[in-house]
Enzyme design. Sequence first.
Site, mmCIF file in Angstrom:
data_model
loop_
_atom_site.group_PDB
_atom_site.id
_atom_site.type_symbol
_atom_site.label_atom_id
_atom_site.label_comp_id
_atom_site.label_asym_id
_atom_site.label_seq_id
_atom_site.Cartn_x
_atom_site.Cartn_y
_atom_site.Cartn_z
ATOM 1 N N LYS A 139 0.837 -1.202 0.000
ATOM 2 C CA LYS A 139 0.000 0.000 0.000
ATOM 3 C C LYS A 139 0.874 1.255 0.000
ATOM 4 O O LYS A 139 0.617 2.213 -0.737
ATOM 5 C CB LYS A 139 -0.914 -0.016 1.234
ATOM 6 N N LEU A 189 -16.295 11.469 7.289
ATOM 7 C CA LEU A 189 -16.318 11.368 5.825
ATOM 8 C C LEU A 189 -17.086 10.147 5.341
ATOM 9 O O LEU A 189 -17.122 9.105 5.981
ATOM 10 C CB LEU A 189 -14.907 11.394 5.248
ATOM 11 N N GLU A 238 -17.492 7.455 2.215
ATOM 12 C CA GLU A 238 -16.784 6.927 1.060
ATOM 13 C C GLU A 238 -17.513 7.415 -0.191
ATOM 14 O O GLU A 238 -18.727 7.579 -0.191
ATOM 15 C CB GLU A 238 -16.734 5.402 1.111
ATOM 16 N N LEU A 281 -33.361 8.344 3.394
ATOM 17 C CA LEU A 281 -34.664 7.672 3.446
ATOM 18 C C LEU A 281 -34.848 6.835 2.182
ATOM 19 O O LEU A 281 -35.963 6.656 1.723
ATOM 20 C CB LEU A 281 -35.787 8.704 3.581
ATOM 21 N N ALA A 303 -35.217 3.504 0.727
ATOM 22 C CA ALA A 303 -35.462 2.117 1.137
ATOM 23 C C ALA A 303 -34.803 1.172 0.143
ATOM 24 O O ALA A 303 -34.614 1.513 -1.022
ATOM 25 C CB ALA A 303 -36.959 1.860 1.191
ATOM 26 N N GLY A 304 -34.456 -0.011 0.609
ATOM 27 C CA GLY A 304 -33.845 -0.982 -0.288
ATOM 28 C C GLY A 304 -33.271 -2.137 0.497
ATOM 29 O O GLY A 304 -33.878 -2.581 1.476
ATOM 30 N N CYS A 358 -18.528 0.890 8.203
ATOM 31 C CA CYS A 358 -18.804 1.836 9.300
ATOM 32 C C CYS A 358 -20.126 1.582 10.011
ATOM 33 O O CYS A 358 -20.135 1.149 11.158
ATOM 34 C CB CYS A 358 -18.756 3.260 8.771
ATOM 35 N N LYS A 361 -20.772 -2.000 11.812
ATOM 36 C CA LYS A 361 -19.889 -2.322 12.955
ATOM 37 C C LYS A 361 -19.970 -1.249 14.033
ATOM 38 O O LYS A 361 -19.808 -1.544 15.217
ATOM 39 C CB LYS A 361 -18.452 -2.592 12.499
#
Length: 445
Positions: free
Chosen positions: A39, A156, A158, A262, A264-265, A272, A275
Amino acid sequence: MVPMATLSVLGCGYLGAVHAACMADLGHDVIGVDVLEEKVAQLNNGVPPFHEPGFSEVLARALDSGRLRFTTEISEVEGADMHFIAVGTPQRPDSYAADMTHVDAAVDALRPHLVPSAAGLLPVVVGKSTVPVGTAQRLADRIGDAGVLMWNPEFLREGFAVQDTVDPDRIVYGLPTKDPAAAKHARDSLSGVYQSMLERGIPLLEVDYATAELVKVAANSFLATKISFINAMAELCELTGADVTHLAEAIGHDDRIGPKFLRAGVGFGGGCLPKDIRAFMARADELGATQSLAFLREVDSINLRRREHVVALTVEGLGGDLYGKQITVLGAAFKPNSDDLRDSPALAIGSQLAGLGATVTFTDPAAGARLRVMRPDLRVADTIDEALQGADVVLLLTEWSEFSAIDPDHARTLVRRPWLIDGRNAVDVAAWRAAGWTVRALGRP
Ligand code: UGA
């Protein structure tokens, strides 16, 4: 003129790498530290190790300026004015609690290198990671008189990481309460680093350690609750023939409720929200406040139920037997404009259907390569057309604009059976139905 500081950033994931590059872009000298050599090499070569819109440009600019570099060698941070802790706090494998090993290891590694700056000032350690309340005080005790600790939680998102880093909604400082001189030194140091942001009028809130830690998890818990609320409404809509997208629009006009978050899905995923709400519940248990956050258990259950619901709808629609059936999953990342697969609803649903015997083909504009490495057992197509070939059912599970823009007439020529489950309410249902598709959109008639 922004006073230039020398900064180190420990942990170069979505948070740390973007923070390091943006701080260098603001004019500071920055060294990013990560334990992963690959990395660090990528970042030093200007190659983003993850998909994040706008990041490669900031990274290139910062590297070209000569003010940014990355290393695996922690001793190189010695002498910096401020050290940002930006390592991950994933869920522990054996419980809901946050795994603090990376944070503790970063502070332990940093501790011997905390030396006064050239001007003789104590270095400031700035915690940015999302941590259980009480962590900052514990770490301050560990750092002792070698430095001053403050907590500056990060909000922040993503996909908007650069924008949210340089133009956040608010900035929170968690300062030591028992030592006003140390608090002043920490505040002045970080305000110097953020000066150009603060001059634009971004709200700054100064609080104690515990409040700063709680602000972050409270914000994510509220967002998760909002999503699960609308998904619970979707369950009711499905039973009554109502339409959750219209319901969300109508309640969102009340500015006490607001229209955002809001949608829906299939619910929330990522590294984040899931957890963080679990770690918050685990911490509440430790504090003897299980009841205070009992509602988050329901928020989590509603969220996970959305995944089961899509699996059940698919199995039912395919006549209960998945052997020999082709399923196309549009999306793998937990949300669009990201290649992050952590706790992704799309990946969870697709993997479960593959486990039940179907041939599942994923396609994702950014996460395909990562998915191939992480899950070599799954099929990944490079293009939407390839993924749609011969499908018995198409599941749209991440709302990339590429998927909303699919031409239903053309798509129909590729599949075996024109049947779509829109798990993100992302397509124009009327247009797809007009093209001959059977469409099941979550929470809609
Ligand atoms: C979230 C928070 O939004 C950030 O403020 C926070 O800083 C970050 O976590 C963190 O703790 O680091 P992120 O995980 O990047 O950011 O993603 P979100 O945009 O919050 O989306 C989370 C999930 O909720 C996604 O799976 C998304 O598809 C889903 N979602 C979002 C919905 O299902 N419906 C919505 O209306 C909104």
